[in-house]
Scaffold this motif. Structure first.
Motif, mmCIF file in Angstrom:
data_model
loop_
_atom_site.group_PDB
_atom_site.id
_atom_site.type_symbol
_atom_site.label_atom_id
_atom_site.label_comp_id
_atom_site.label_asym_id
_atom_site.label_seq_id
_atom_site.Cartn_x
_atom_site.Cartn_y
_atom_site.Cartn_z
ATOM 1 N N ALA A 180 0.832 -1.203 0.000
ATOM 2 C CA ALA A 180 0.000 0.000 0.000
ATOM 3 C C ALA A 180 0.872 1.262 0.000
ATOM 4 C CB ALA A 180 -0.944 0.000 1.204
ATOM 5 N N ASN A 236 2.213 1.744 -3.469
ATOM 6 C CA ASN A 236 1.173 2.201 -4.397
ATOM 7 C C ASN A 236 0.459 3.461 -3.936
ATOM 8 O OD1 ASN A 236 1.416 0.081 -6.349
ATOM 9 N ND2 ASN A 236 0.507 -1.286 -4.824
ATOM 10 N N ARG A 237 0.879 4.000 -2.786
ATOM 11 C CA ARG A 237 0.252 5.206 -2.215
ATOM 12 C C ARG A 237 -1.253 5.010 -2.026
ATOM 13 N NH1 ARG A 237 3.525 8.788 -0.059
ATOM 14 N NH2 ARG A 237 2.120 10.464 -0.549
ATOM 15 N N ASP A 238 -1.651 3.830 -1.558
ATOM 16 C CA ASP A 238 -3.058 3.486 -1.356
ATOM 17 C C ASP A 238 -3.440 3.759 0.098
ATOM 18 O OD1 ASP A 238 -5.591 2.383 -1.142
ATOM 19 O OD2 ASP A 238 -5.105 0.701 -2.477
#
Length: 136
Positions: A19, A22-24
Motif C-alpha cells: 500500500a 502504491n500510495r493506497d
C-alpha cells in the motif's frame, strides 16, 4: 512461538508495504488501528492517531526511495522491517549505517497499533522481542 500469528503479522506488514508503494491510503487506513502511534527514529511521536498518520502520509512526496535490501522478522506481537538504501546517509538528523533503517510494527488483532523507527538493528530487534533471533 505461535507461527500462525507471526505469519499473519507478516502478511499485514506485506500489505502495508504494498500500500505504501502504491500510495493506497485507503488500504493503509484499514491496516492502522484508530489509535496508531508512529514514533520516529529520534524517539519523538511523529503521528498520534490514524487520521494524523494518514494526513502526514498524504502530504509526503510520492517518489519512493530506491531500496537495496529488505529484512522482515516476526513474532506474535511484532514485525521488524529493515530497509537499506545505500544512497541515504541520514534521517531526522541522525547518521545511518550503510543507509539502513528499521521499523518495528506492533500489531493487535490484525491491525497496526504502533510503528517505531530505529537506526540500529540491535535496538530494533530488542524492541520487537527478537534479540535472540538466529537464522536456522
Amino acid at each position: 512461538m505461535n507461527h500462525e500469528r507471526a505469519q499473519a503479522n507478516l502478511e499485514v506488514v506485506f500489505d502495508w508495504m504494498n500500500a505504501m508503494r502504491n500510495r493506497d491510503l485507503g488500504v493503509i487506513a484499514r491496516l492502522f488501528d484508530e489509535s496508531v502511534v508512529w514514533v520516529d527514529v529520534a524517539g519523538g511521536v511523529a503521528c498520534d492517531g490514524r487520521d494524523q498518520a494518514l494526513s502526514w502520509l498524504h502530504s509526503t512526496p510520492a517518489e519512493l526511495n530506491e531500496i537495496d535490501a529488505i529484512e522482515l522478522l516476526a513474532n506474535e506481537e511484532h514485525v521488524m522491517l529493515g530497509v537499506r538504501n545505500h544512497a541515504r546517509r541520514e534521517l531526522a538528523g541522525l547518521q545511518l549505517e550503510d543507509g539502513q533503517t528499521f521499523t518495528v510494527f506492533t500489531l493487535r488483532d490484525g491491525r497496526i497499533v504502533r510503528l517505531r523507527g530505529y537506526i540500529h538493528r540491535e535496538e530494533a530487534l530488542a524492541s520487537a522481542g527478537l534479540s535472540g533471533y538466529r537464522w536456522r
